[in-house]
Design a protein around this motif. Structure first.
Motif, PDB file in Angstrom:
ATOM      1  N   VAL A 170      45.406 -62.876 110.171  1.00  0.00           N
ATOM      2  CA  VAL A 170      45.662 -62.883 111.618  1.00  0.00           C
ATOM      3  C   VAL A 170      45.655 -64.326 112.130  1.00  0.00           C
ATOM      4  O   VAL A 170      46.518 -64.731 112.918  1.00  0.00           O
ATOM      5  CB  VAL A 170      44.630 -62.016 112.364  1.00  0.00           C
ATOM      6  CG1 VAL A 170      44.743 -62.207 113.866  1.00  0.00           C
ATOM      7  CG2 VAL A 170      44.811 -60.544 111.993  1.00  0.00           C
ATOM      8  N   GLN A 171      44.691 -65.096 111.643  1.00  0.00           N
ATOM      9  CA  GLN A 171      44.656 -66.517 112.040  1.00  0.00           C
ATOM     10  C   GLN A 171      45.939 -67.216 111.604  1.00  0.00           C
ATOM     11  O   GLN A 171      46.524 -68.002 112.343  1.00  0.00           O
ATOM     12  CB  GLN A 171      43.435 -67.193 111.404  1.00  0.00           C
ATOM     13  CG  GLN A 171      42.116 -66.647 111.960  1.00  0.00           C
ATOM     14  CD  GLN A 171      40.907 -67.255 111.275  1.00  0.00           C
ATOM     15  OE1 GLN A 171      40.738 -67.146 110.063  1.00  0.00           O
ATOM     16  NE2 GLN A 171      40.056 -67.915 112.047  1.00  0.00           N
ATOM     17  N   GLU A 172      46.345 -66.885 110.384  1.00  0.00           N
ATOM     18  CA  GLU A 172      47.560 -67.474 109.820  1.00  0.00           C
ATOM     19  C   GLU A 172      48.796 -67.098 110.652  1.00  0.00           C
ATOM     20  O   GLU A 172      49.688 -67.914 110.872  1.00  0.00           O
ATOM     21  CB  GLU A 172      47.719 -66.946 108.386  1.00  0.00           C
ATOM     22  CG  GLU A 172      48.490 -67.822 107.462  1.00  0.00           C
ATOM     23  CD  GLU A 172      47.843 -69.176 107.262  1.00  0.00           C
ATOM     24  OE1 GLU A 172      48.599 -70.132 107.096  1.00  0.00           O
ATOM     25  OE2 GLU A 172      46.588 -69.259 107.316  1.00  0.00           O
ATOM     26  N   MET A 175      45.320 -73.185 116.348  1.00  0.00           N
ATOM     27  CA  MET A 175      45.088 -71.775 116.683  1.00  0.00           C
ATOM     28  C   MET A 175      44.398 -71.003 115.576  1.00  0.00           C
ATOM     29  O   MET A 175      43.950 -69.884 115.792  1.00  0.00           O
ATOM     30  CB  MET A 175      46.415 -71.109 117.059  1.00  0.00           C
ATOM     31  CG  MET A 175      46.795 -71.418 118.487  1.00  0.00           C
ATOM     32  SD  MET A 175      48.209 -70.456 119.023  1.00  0.00           S
ATOM     33  CE  MET A 175      49.546 -71.437 118.370  1.00  0.00           C
ATOM     34  N   ARG A 176      44.326 -71.589 114.382  1.00  0.00           N
ATOM     35  CA  ARG A 176      43.671 -70.891 113.264  1.00  0.00           C
ATOM     36  C   ARG A 176      42.144 -70.942 113.353  1.00  0.00           C
ATOM     37  O   ARG A 176      41.471 -70.280 112.571  1.00  0.00           O
ATOM     38  CB  ARG A 176      44.091 -71.531 111.945  1.00  0.00           C
ATOM     39  CG  ARG A 176      45.547 -71.323 111.626  1.00  0.00           C
ATOM     40  CD  ARG A 176      45.932 -72.134 110.440  1.00  0.00           C
ATOM     41  NE  ARG A 176      45.312 -71.626 109.214  1.00  0.00           N
ATOM     42  CZ  ARG A 176      45.215 -72.310 108.100  1.00  0.00           C
ATOM     43  NH1 ARG A 176      45.668 -73.539 108.038  1.00  0.00           N
ATOM     44  NH2 ARG A 176      44.650 -71.794 107.041  1.00  0.00           N
ATOM     45  N   ARG A 177      41.623 -71.747 114.247  1.00  0.00           N
ATOM     46  CA  ARG A 177      40.150 -71.879 114.353  1.00  0.00           C
ATOM     47  C   ARG A 177      39.489 -70.517 114.529  1.00  0.00           C
ATOM     48  O   ARG A 177      40.034 -69.620 115.165  1.00  0.00           O
ATOM     49  CB  ARG A 177      39.784 -72.728 115.578  1.00  0.00           C
ATOM     50  CG  ARG A 177      39.516 -74.168 115.307  1.00  0.00           C
ATOM     51  CD  ARG A 177      38.985 -74.841 116.581  1.00  0.00           C
ATOM     52  NE  ARG A 177      37.605 -74.483 116.854  1.00  0.00           N
ATOM     53  CZ  ARG A 177      36.974 -74.799 117.997  1.00  0.00           C
ATOM     54  NH1 ARG A 177      37.621 -75.451 118.960  1.00  0.00           N
ATOM     55  NH2 ARG A 177      35.718 -74.447 118.188  1.00  0.00           N
ATOM     56  N   GLU A 209      48.347 -75.400 114.086  1.00  0.00           N
ATOM     57  CA  GLU A 209      47.170 -75.427 113.206  1.00  0.00           C
ATOM     58  C   GLU A 209      45.889 -75.115 113.991  1.00  0.00           C
ATOM     59  O   GLU A 209      45.004 -74.401 113.509  1.00  0.00           O
ATOM     60  CB  GLU A 209      47.087 -76.830 112.586  1.00  0.00           C
ATOM     61  CG  GLU A 209      46.362 -76.916 111.286  1.00  0.00           C
ATOM     62  CD  GLU A 209      47.045 -76.099 110.203  1.00  0.00           C
ATOM     63  OE1 GLU A 209      46.308 -75.585 109.348  1.00  0.00           O
ATOM     64  OE2 GLU A 209      48.300 -75.961 110.219  1.00  0.00           O
ATOM     65  N   MET A 254      49.210 -66.708 113.699  1.00  0.00           N
ATOM     66  CA  MET A 254      49.392 -67.436 114.962  1.00  0.00           C
ATOM     67  C   MET A 254      50.112 -68.758 114.798  1.00  0.00           C
ATOM     68  O   MET A 254      50.521 -69.370 115.777  1.00  0.00           O
ATOM     69  CB  MET A 254      48.035 -67.658 115.631  1.00  0.00           C
ATOM     70  CG  MET A 254      47.592 -66.417 116.379  1.00  0.00           C
ATOM     71  SD  MET A 254      46.123 -66.721 117.367  1.00  0.00           S
ATOM     72  CE  MET A 254      44.854 -66.542 116.127  1.00  0.00           C
ATOM     73  N   ARG A 255      50.270 -69.210 113.545  1.00  0.00           N
ATOM     74  CA  ARG A 255      50.965 -70.482 113.309  1.00  0.00           C
ATOM     75  C   ARG A 255      52.480 -70.352 113.416  1.00  0.00           C
ATOM     76  O   ARG A 255      53.171 -71.370 113.416  1.00  0.00           O
ATOM     77  CB  ARG A 255      50.622 -71.014 111.918  1.00  0.00           C
ATOM     78  CG  ARG A 255      49.184 -71.409 111.770  1.00  0.00           C
ATOM     79  CD  ARG A 255      48.889 -71.721 110.343  1.00  0.00           C
ATOM     80  NE  ARG A 255      49.547 -72.949 109.919  1.00  0.00           N
ATOM     81  CZ  ARG A 255      49.728 -73.295 108.651  1.00  0.00           C
ATOM     82  NH1 ARG A 255      49.336 -72.479 107.705  1.00  0.00           N
ATOM     83  NH2 ARG A 255      50.321 -74.421 108.342  1.00  0.00           N
TER      84      ARG A 255
END
Lengths: 363, 363
Positions: free
Chosen positions: B18-20, A22-24, A20, B22-23
């Motif tokens: 892209v943020q997603e 890493m979504r920052r 979670e 990384m999860r």
């Protein structure tokens, strides 16, 4: 536990809160938020590494950290004792060789550990050695060297001690300052509950003194530039910011659990792994006295190729075991048990392996 | 748009998907999922870089990529023409110097571009030069060198061409093969809609020929080891897997948009930035003929320190502008407009800057 049970010695599974994190949104790596995050990570790393030395973070794999350890402390022509008990000991040696070190070898058969007395003898035979390269935990064989007794001999002889602790630090007992480790290298994807992408180094006062005269060329891995940038709250080059986010959360979890409890957990899951495999009649590769608490190497059931067997376990149970490197490829497979790992992960792994044993092997 | 408007030339803001990405759970970097992901990334990069050359991914910042370009193609004592138009040109030069290259300098005043004729003249004056180092887009000043005309002169003279395209590739016209770029370097956090942590290099046949005799030491950045591992679907050292996840999704978005449209978008947001700043009465730093489409350097309102002004803009509007490097620090500030950037981000940035102008400046 995630759907896939990733039981390799890195990358290791991530806790949900780390995924979670890493979504920052991205931040300026020259700004105050980054400075605070990095400072907090370093403080926590110092607790787990048991050090007051400088701890620096590099955007690189662990191998980049090993290269940094070598090129920041040595000059071409320096005589170096390279203690190797396997594939990763060889890698550390090759790096020093590529940069022009004069290598004195101490080679121990795979599966065994190096002992302090052997290192002391090698140093007596080569008194002009400047530094000693040692792998703390040999990931390829699942052997943990008795680093404390080795370090005692290296320091008694007045040599610089460079340690590959990539797959041990944070998981097994390791006291950087008390034992006299001058440069310690580890990586984010091992014991630290974070994805790969960052290597960490600790540098003693003696290591910095060596840096001042080290002539092996370095730029990207120049630790002096890293130290200066860290003093200013940043890094010399753009860092892997999303991996910092993950590591920051991983370190928060580790600090909340507490160092002693983290080490005890690794002892428990390692014991469970070894006992479970032996109870199935499988033979372990490592000398039991020095068996690693982070990774176990094991022979496949008699008559089977290790890689075929682990592919079968993956296909049937979604449990990912690791292959072996170098001349052990196909002969043994490995079970990773470091970082975010608990008894249930190991129990599921053992169940999967047991289910795939041929009938000939007593279960 | 995210809550903070991060207008620095990298790290750049990330699209939500892209943020997603990384999860995702960690995978074995020696397994088939990783192999497929890396292959798809490389295919997309080849489209955006307009190359059939090998494209390799390193777990490192862009600066690590620059080091890899140098140490894989040169030997100590090799004469190198270093074309510098600013801070990052200096950095590329310093790397070559540290590893023992014999540097011939072509220095262009900050804010200006290097021209093909100047490079040709420098090569005539130093005919024994082996390679030429050029920055495509100088991030510190916001100037894009006319790489095509420079490359034509370098190739006409039969020299190896190493290009820092870290903050240009994927954003501005760049034809690696047609122009004759032998080694091109870029980084994940610039035009590629991904976080920092990966550098990419393309290597021409001539570059590989140079590699065969290059004597500058290298191990972590040894591109031959990277090429071999890529052939096997992996990387020689554990890669930054979560950044690969992000990059894979970033490349999917870029391919879906299409190269021509991505370049056109960068042209539009750059024009909008420049026209908007000029309309407020602010003075741009770069020669307008070579103004960068990825970053704009601008003087602060008369009488103000650039860093004070950008801190004021951040505090009041949550718009993060970049400071300047070296002797430009405090004298100019920079607006990043590359990667995941659209007209609305720039409009909000211009509004924020306008709102903080002193009354003396005509709005």
């Amino acid at each position: 536990m995630s759907e896939v049970n990733l039981r390799i010695p890195g990358p290791t599974p991530l806790p949900p809160s780390v995924q979670e994190a890493m979504r920052r949104d991205m931040i300026n790596h020259r700004g105050p938020e980054f400075a605070q995050m990095q400072a907090e990570i370093v403080e926590a790393l110092k607790v787990f590494l048991q050090t007051q030395n400088d701890v620096l973070l590099l955007t690189a794999s662990g191998t980049g950290g090993l290269e940094a350890a070598v090129v920041n402390t040595l000059s071409p022509g320096d005589k170096v004792l390279s203690v190797s008990i396997g594939y990763f000991g060889e890698r550390f040696r090759t790096i020093a060789q590529v940069y022009g070190a004069d290598i004195v070898k101490l080679d121990i058969p795979q599966g065994q550990a190096a002992r302090g007395a052997q290192v002391a003898e090698a140093l007596r035979a080569a008194p002009d050695v400047k530094a000693v390269l040692v792998t703390h935990n040999e990931t390829s064989t699942g052997v943990t060297n008795p680093l404390q007794e080795i370090a005692a001999e290296v320091k008694a002889a007045g040599k610089l001690l460079l340690v590959d602790a990539i797959s041990s630090a944070g998981c097994v007992p390791l006291e950087t300052d008390a034992w006299g480790v001058d440069v310690l290298v580890t990586g984010s994807q091992k014991g630290w509950m974070a994805p790969p992408g960052l290597a960490f180094l600790s540098m003693s006062r003696e290591a910095w003194a060596a840096h001042a005269t080290a002539k092996m060329p370095h730029f990207y891995f120049d630790l002096k530039r890293h130290k200066k940038a860290m003093t200013e709250g940043s890094t010399p080059w753009t860092p892997a910011v999303s991996v910092y986010y993950a590591l920051h959360e991983g370190m928060r979890l580790l600090m909340a659990e507490g160092r002693e409890k983290v080490l005890a957990r690794h002892q428990r899951v390692a014991d469970l792994t070894r006992e479970g495999l032996k109870a199935m009649g499988l033979r372990l590769f490592a000398d039991p006295q020095f068996a690693s608490n982070t990774v176990t190497s094991v022979y496949p059931p008699a008559g089977l190729n290790a890689d075929d067997f682990r592919r079968q376990v993956k296909k049937a149970h979604n449990v990912v075991l690791a292959g072996a490197q170098g001349d052990l490829a196909g002969k043994v497979f490995r079970v990773g048990h470091l970082g975010y790992v608990h008894e249930a992960d190991i129990a599921a792994t053992l169940d999967a392996i047991r289910a795939e044993l041929p009938l000939a092997v007593p279960a």
